[in-house]
Write an enzyme that holds these catalytic residues in place. Structure first.
Site, short mmCIF file in Angstrom:
data_model
loop_
_atom_site.label_atom_id
_atom_site.label_comp_id
_atom_site.label_asym_id
_atom_site.label_seq_id
_atom_site.Cartn_x
_atom_site.Cartn_y
_atom_site.Cartn_z
N PHE A 251 0.60 -0.81 -0.74
CA PHE A 251 0.07 -0.73 -0.18
C PHE A 251 0.74 1.65 0.08
CE2 PHE A 251 -2.64 -3.02 1.99
CZ PHE A 251 -4.53 -2.93 1.58
N ASP A 252 0.39 2.07 -0.93
CA ASP A 252 0.85 3.47 -0.23
C ASP A 252 -0.24 4.18 0.92
OD1 ASP A 252 2.29 6.05 -1.23
OD2 ASP A 252 0.18 6.86 -2.45
N LEU A 253 0.98 5.68 0.93
CA LEU A 253 0.01 6.01 2.42
C LEU A 253 -0.32 6.74 2.27
CD1 LEU A 253 0.16 5.62 5.67
CD2 LEU A 253 2.14 6.54 5.33
N ASP A 254 -0.13 8.07 1.76
CA ASP A 254 -0.75 9.15 1.50
C ASP A 254 -1.77 9.39 0.46
OD1 ASP A 254 0.21 10.19 3.78
OD2 ASP A 254 2.50 10.67 2.05
#
Length: 217
Positions: free
Chosen positions: A7-10
């Site tokens: 997963f990417d975060l932002d």
């Protein structure tokens, strides 16, 4: 079977617009640049920070480095807490980890320490096996590097088991560059055209759609 999810975060797990744009405003103000509309600074969410100051405001290397230092002044004191989970993300992560038996990793251009603090603050760190972030000096800020670093530390060697989830083209391009499938999400800061042109394997509109897709791989 896709049992390893990066997963990417932002813009993918968290809605970090307020904290990031206020931090950018603070940094730019140091250089005498005033941006009143935070929406103008959403372009900073996702790409490597140093490069964004260069691309969007023509900073040289030294200026970009100083801008990042000023950005951190605000972010580490206030901006990191001006951040919320997208609705339904915590439920989805719980289902994926505990019910679906998935291995969950983070690959974020945020520094590792900042990414870990965000996950802890939002009480979701327990779901992730490893957090792959950039170094404070800017090293390992390319998405491809972040993905490979996450896989190496999680001892994942079979790319066919993996899928990358993100909201910007950098996430999709990074995944594609290592031969990995990807999911582009439309509730973040990218758009359908950007994700499609980057080559996203799947595109979903909301967290509910993302959860359904990931649970059924």
């Amino acid at each position: 079977m896709k049992d390893v999810i990066l997963f990417d975060l932002d813009g993918t797990i968290t809605d970090s617009k307020v904290g990031i744009t206020k931090s950018v405003q603070y940094a730019l103000r140091y250089f005498g640049i005033n941006v009143d509309d935070p929406d103008e600074l959403c372009k900073f969410i996702g790409p490597p920070l140093r490069q964004s100051f260069k691309d969007f405001y023509d900073f040289d290397d030294a200026g970009a480095e100083r801008a990042v230092e000023k950005w951190r002044e605000y972010f580490l004191e206030k901006g990191i807490f001006e951040n919320i989970l997208y609705s339904g993300i915590d439920v989805m992560l719980k289902k994926l980890k505990r019910g679906g038996g998935k291995t969950l990793l983070v690959a974020s251009t945020k520094s590792t320490s900042s990414a870990e603090k965000v996950l802890e603050y939002l009480c979701i760190s327990e779901y992730f096996t490893f957090v792959s972030g950039s170094e404070l000096n800017g090293d390992r800020s390319d998405k491809k590097e972040l993905i490979l670093y996450a896989l190496e530390n999680a001892d994942i060697k079979d790319i066919s088991r993996c899928i990358m989830v993100g909201d910007r083209k950098h996430d999709i391009i990074g995944a594609k560059s290592v031969g990995m499938d990807s999911v582009g999400v439309l509730y973040g800061y990218g758009n359908y055209k950007e994700l499609l042109e980057a080559g996203a394997t799947h595109i979903v509109r909301d967290v509910e759609g993302l959860s359904e897709l990931l649970l059924n791989f």
